[in-house]
Scaffold this motif. Structure first.
Motif, PDB file in Angstrom:
ATOM      1  N   GLU A 193       0.815  -1.223   0.000  1.00 44.77           N
ATOM      2  CA  GLU A 193       0.000   0.000   0.000  1.00 44.77           C
ATOM      3  C   GLU A 193       0.847   1.272   0.000  1.00 44.77           C
ATOM      4  O   GLU A 193       0.354   2.347  -0.309  1.00 44.77           O
ATOM      5  CB  GLU A 193      -0.997  -0.015   1.174  1.00 44.77           C
ATOM      6  CG  GLU A 193      -0.391   0.270   2.538  1.00 44.77           C
ATOM      7  CD  GLU A 193       0.011  -0.995   3.293  1.00 44.77           C
ATOM      8  OE1 GLU A 193       0.403  -1.991   2.641  1.00 44.77           O
ATOM      9  OE2 GLU A 193      -0.068  -0.977   4.535  1.00 44.77           O
ATOM     10  N   HIS A 194       2.146   1.149   0.334  1.00 43.70           N
ATOM     11  CA  HIS A 194       3.038   2.311   0.271  1.00 43.70           C
ATOM     12  C   HIS A 194       3.793   2.376  -1.052  1.00 43.70           C
ATOM     13  O   HIS A 194       4.678   3.216  -1.213  1.00 43.70           O
ATOM     14  CB  HIS A 194       4.039   2.273   1.427  1.00 43.70           C
ATOM     15  CG  HIS A 194       3.393   2.129   2.766  1.00 43.70           C
ATOM     16  ND1 HIS A 194       2.589   3.112   3.311  1.00 43.70           N
ATOM     17  CD2 HIS A 194       3.408   1.112   3.655  1.00 43.70           C
ATOM     18  CE1 HIS A 194       2.139   2.695   4.484  1.00 43.70           C
ATOM     19  NE2 HIS A 194       2.622   1.485   4.721  1.00 43.70           N
ATOM     20  N   HIS A 249      -6.545   3.213  -7.559  1.00 45.75           N
ATOM     21  CA  HIS A 249      -5.631   2.974  -6.440  1.00 45.75           C
ATOM     22  C   HIS A 249      -6.225   3.491  -5.132  1.00 45.75           C
ATOM     23  O   HIS A 249      -6.251   2.788  -4.117  1.00 45.75           O
ATOM     24  CB  HIS A 249      -4.292   3.659  -6.741  1.00 45.75           C
ATOM     25  CG  HIS A 249      -3.280   3.488  -5.657  1.00 45.75           C
ATOM     26  ND1 HIS A 249      -2.387   4.469  -5.301  1.00 45.75           N
ATOM     27  CD2 HIS A 249      -3.030   2.444  -4.842  1.00 45.75           C
ATOM     28  CE1 HIS A 249      -1.630   4.030  -4.314  1.00 45.75           C
ATOM     29  NE2 HIS A 249      -1.990   2.814  -4.019  1.00 45.75           N
ATOM     30  N   THR A 250      -6.738   4.720  -5.161  1.00 50.69           N
ATOM     31  CA  THR A 250      -7.300   5.331  -3.958  1.00 50.69           C
ATOM     32  C   THR A 250      -8.469   4.505  -3.431  1.00 50.69           C
ATOM     33  O   THR A 250      -8.570   4.231  -2.238  1.00 50.69           O
ATOM     34  CB  THR A 250      -7.786   6.769  -4.267  1.00 50.69           C
ATOM     35  OG1 THR A 250      -6.669   7.499  -4.768  1.00 50.69           O
ATOM     36  CG2 THR A 250      -8.327   7.453  -3.030  1.00 50.69           C
ATOM     37  N   TYR A 251      -9.340   4.086  -4.344  1.00 52.81           N
ATOM     38  CA  TYR A 251     -10.485   3.304  -3.894  1.00 52.81           C
ATOM     39  C   TYR A 251     -10.042   1.967  -3.308  1.00 52.81           C
ATOM     40  O   TYR A 251     -10.498   1.558  -2.231  1.00 52.81           O
ATOM     41  CB  TYR A 251     -11.501   3.076  -5.027  1.00 52.81           C
ATOM     42  CG  TYR A 251     -12.711   2.349  -4.509  1.00 52.81           C
ATOM     43  CD1 TYR A 251     -13.643   3.015  -3.701  1.00 52.81           C
ATOM     44  CD2 TYR A 251     -12.897   0.990  -4.753  1.00 52.81           C
ATOM     45  CE1 TYR A 251     -14.725   2.340  -3.160  1.00 52.81           C
ATOM     46  CE2 TYR A 251     -13.984   0.317  -4.216  1.00 52.81           C
ATOM     47  CZ  TYR A 251     -14.885   0.994  -3.423  1.00 52.81           C
ATOM     48  OH  TYR A 251     -15.944   0.324  -2.874  1.00 52.81           O
ATOM     49  N   LEU A 252      -9.148   1.293  -3.998  1.00 49.67           N
ATOM     50  CA  LEU A 252      -8.663  -0.014  -3.519  1.00 49.67           C
ATOM     51  C   LEU A 252      -8.021   0.119  -2.140  1.00 49.67           C
ATOM     52  O   LEU A 252      -8.239  -0.710  -1.258  1.00 49.67           O
ATOM     53  CB  LEU A 252      -7.656  -0.596  -4.526  1.00 49.67           C
ATOM     54  CG  LEU A 252      -8.291  -1.122  -5.823  1.00 49.67           C
ATOM     55  CD1 LEU A 252      -7.247  -1.220  -6.939  1.00 49.67           C
ATOM     56  CD2 LEU A 252      -8.942  -2.486  -5.586  1.00 49.67           C
ATOM     57  N   LYS A 253      -7.257   1.187  -1.960  1.00 43.95           N
ATOM     58  CA  LYS A 253      -6.631   1.406  -0.645  1.00 43.95           C
ATOM     59  C   LYS A 253      -7.679   1.656   0.424  1.00 43.95           C
ATOM     60  O   LYS A 253      -7.573   1.164   1.549  1.00 43.95           O
ATOM     61  CB  LYS A 253      -5.655   2.588  -0.704  1.00 43.95           C
ATOM     62  CG  LYS A 253      -4.275   2.187  -1.170  1.00 43.95           C
ATOM     63  CD  LYS A 253      -3.158   3.001  -0.513  1.00 43.95           C
ATOM     64  CE  LYS A 253      -3.261   4.478  -0.767  1.00 43.95           C
ATOM     65  NZ  LYS A 253      -1.963   5.144  -0.571  1.00 43.95           N
ATOM     66  N   SER A 254      -8.711   2.417   0.067  1.00 43.16           N
ATOM     67  CA  SER A 254      -9.769   2.729   1.042  1.00 43.16           C
ATOM     68  C   SER A 254     -10.492   1.449   1.470  1.00 43.16           C
ATOM     69  O   SER A 254     -11.105   1.405   2.540  1.00 43.16           O
ATOM     70  CB  SER A 254     -10.762   3.740   0.459  1.00 43.16           C
ATOM     71  OG  SER A 254     -11.634   3.102  -0.464  1.00 43.16           O
ATOM     72  N   VAL A 314     -16.074  -4.664  -6.161  1.00 43.61           N
ATOM     73  CA  VAL A 314     -14.693  -4.756  -5.683  1.00 43.61           C
ATOM     74  C   VAL A 314     -14.659  -4.789  -4.162  1.00 43.61           C
ATOM     75  O   VAL A 314     -13.948  -5.604  -3.553  1.00 43.61           O
ATOM     76  CB  VAL A 314     -13.856  -3.573  -6.235  1.00 43.61           C
ATOM     77  CG1 VAL A 314     -12.524  -3.453  -5.501  1.00 43.61           C
ATOM     78  CG2 VAL A 314     -13.623  -3.741  -7.729  1.00 43.61           C
ATOM     79  N   LYS A 315     -15.453  -3.923  -3.553  1.00 43.95           N
ATOM     80  CA  LYS A 315     -15.534  -3.884  -2.088  1.00 43.95           C
ATOM     81  C   LYS A 315     -15.974  -5.240  -1.538  1.00 43.95           C
ATOM     82  O   LYS A 315     -15.396  -5.756  -0.586  1.00 43.95           O
ATOM     83  CB  LYS A 315     -16.536  -2.789  -1.708  1.00 43.95           C
ATOM     84  CG  LYS A 315     -16.831  -2.607  -0.233  1.00 43.95           C
ATOM     85  CD  LYS A 315     -17.932  -1.528  -0.117  1.00 43.95           C
ATOM     86  CE  LYS A 315     -18.606  -1.535   1.234  1.00 43.95           C
ATOM     87  NZ  LYS A 315     -17.829  -0.830   2.256  1.00 43.95           N
TER      88      LYS A 315
END
Ligand code: C2E
Ligand code: CA
Ligand code: CA
Ligand code: CA
Length: 276
Positions: A49-50, A241-246, A216-217
């Motif tokens: 995630e980083h 990317h932002t959504y997947l990380k959230s 996806v969620k």
């Protein structure tokens, strides 16, 4: 022009040049591609995630001397149909092992290798992997095997036995292209898996409305409830990317970080041991 050979090889004759059939070319030439050094292995980084490199997927490339680059999406299915996939996988594993040995002074992440469902019918399959790996003083723990849900068209008890064998040998196993296989999900509770790779098609739908996101969620939540990590494939945009990380997606792979790279280029990304 080439004579009509053992494999009914008429594709090079001048009069037929214009109606060359991809399948035929592949079928005829793939047998020799290994010996002619036309295959090459690329490595695509898998990051956390980083954005830190944590793994890589080995992906085959075939440079045909006459027809140029042929996609694995085209030649892998032909290899499977014509009994060439075992040879290809053996070559891939050999090449990965050599890569690992050549870069022994670097910090090597786990390397993921694609395995065709067909290979599971071979009772010697696991043993042949182990012979190659241990013959080079390497450990199966350095490798992850990626398998698609096509696998589950065969007998689940056979697959379960095979997975257990692989796991006990030290391999980790990922389900590739998760969600595209039209198979029942019940296998998830019966098999020793480490990761699910969410197919790029789902990732692509993240920016295309609420339903894409919801799917996806749900996949990530289900995977985590089953104690599985999730790798998102084909991540190309910041929005994805932002959504997947959230949603606490664990690992990421896609052009946003890197395309698949030639081995030498990939090796340069790896810190020397002791530098980290
Ligand atoms: P796959 O296992 O699903 O591999 C991921 C594919 O997505 C790769 O295509 C990769 O280059 C591509 N990709 C990665 N990130 C992105 C992205 O952000 N955007 C887009 N548009 N594509 C992305 P590639 O290398 O062409 O391979 C195609 C398929 O061929 C693989 O799909 C796999 O099923 C098969 N394949 C490749 N190498 C091997 C191999 O050594 N053995 C076997 N059995 N199959 C292989
Ligand atoms: Ca894969
Ligand atoms: Ca995939
Ligand atoms: Ca795929």
């Amino acid at each position: 022009a080439k004579e009509r050979g053992r494999d009914n090889c008429v594709i090079y004759s001048a009069e037929m040049e214009h109606q060359v059939n991809t399948q035929l070319i592949i079928q005829n030439d793939l047998r020799d591609a290994i010996e002619r050094h036309e295959l090459e292995l690329y490595y695509q980084p898998i990051v956390d995630e980083h954005g830190i490199l944590s793994g890589a997927e080995a992906l085959l490339r075939w440079r045909h001397p006459q027809y140029g680059f042929i996609s694995p999406a085209d030649f892998i299915p032909v290899a499977e149909r014509f009994g060439l996939i075992d040879n290809l996988t053996r070559w891939v594993l050999k090449d990965v092992c050599e890569f690992v040995q050549q870069n022994a002074e670097r910090e090597l992440p786990k390397i993921s290798i694609n395995i065709s469902a067909r290979q599971f019918n071979d009772p010697k399959f696991v043993e042949s992997l182990l012979v190659q790996i241990k013959g080079r003083q390497l450990t199966p723990r350095a490798f992850e095997l990626e398998l698609t849900e096509h696998l589950f068209l065969t007998d689940l008890s056979l697959i379960k036995a095979r997975f257990t064998e692989l796991q006990q040998a030290g391999f980790t196993i990922a389900i590739d292209d998760f969600g595209t296989g039209y198979s029942s999900l019940s296998y998830l509770q019966h098999l020793p898996l480490s990761r699910l790779k969410i197919d790029a098609a789902f990732v692509r739908n993240i920016g295309k409305g609420e339903k894409g996101k919801t799917l996806v969620k749900a996949i990530i939540e289900m995977a985590h409830a089953m104690k599985l990590d999730v790798v998102a494939e084909g991540v190309e945009t910041e929005e994805q990317h932002t959504y997947l990380k959230s949603q606490q997606c664990d690992w990421f792979q896609g052009y946003m970080w890197s395309k698949p790279l030639p081995a030498a280029e990939f090796a340069r990304l790896l810190p020397r041991a002791g530098e980290v």
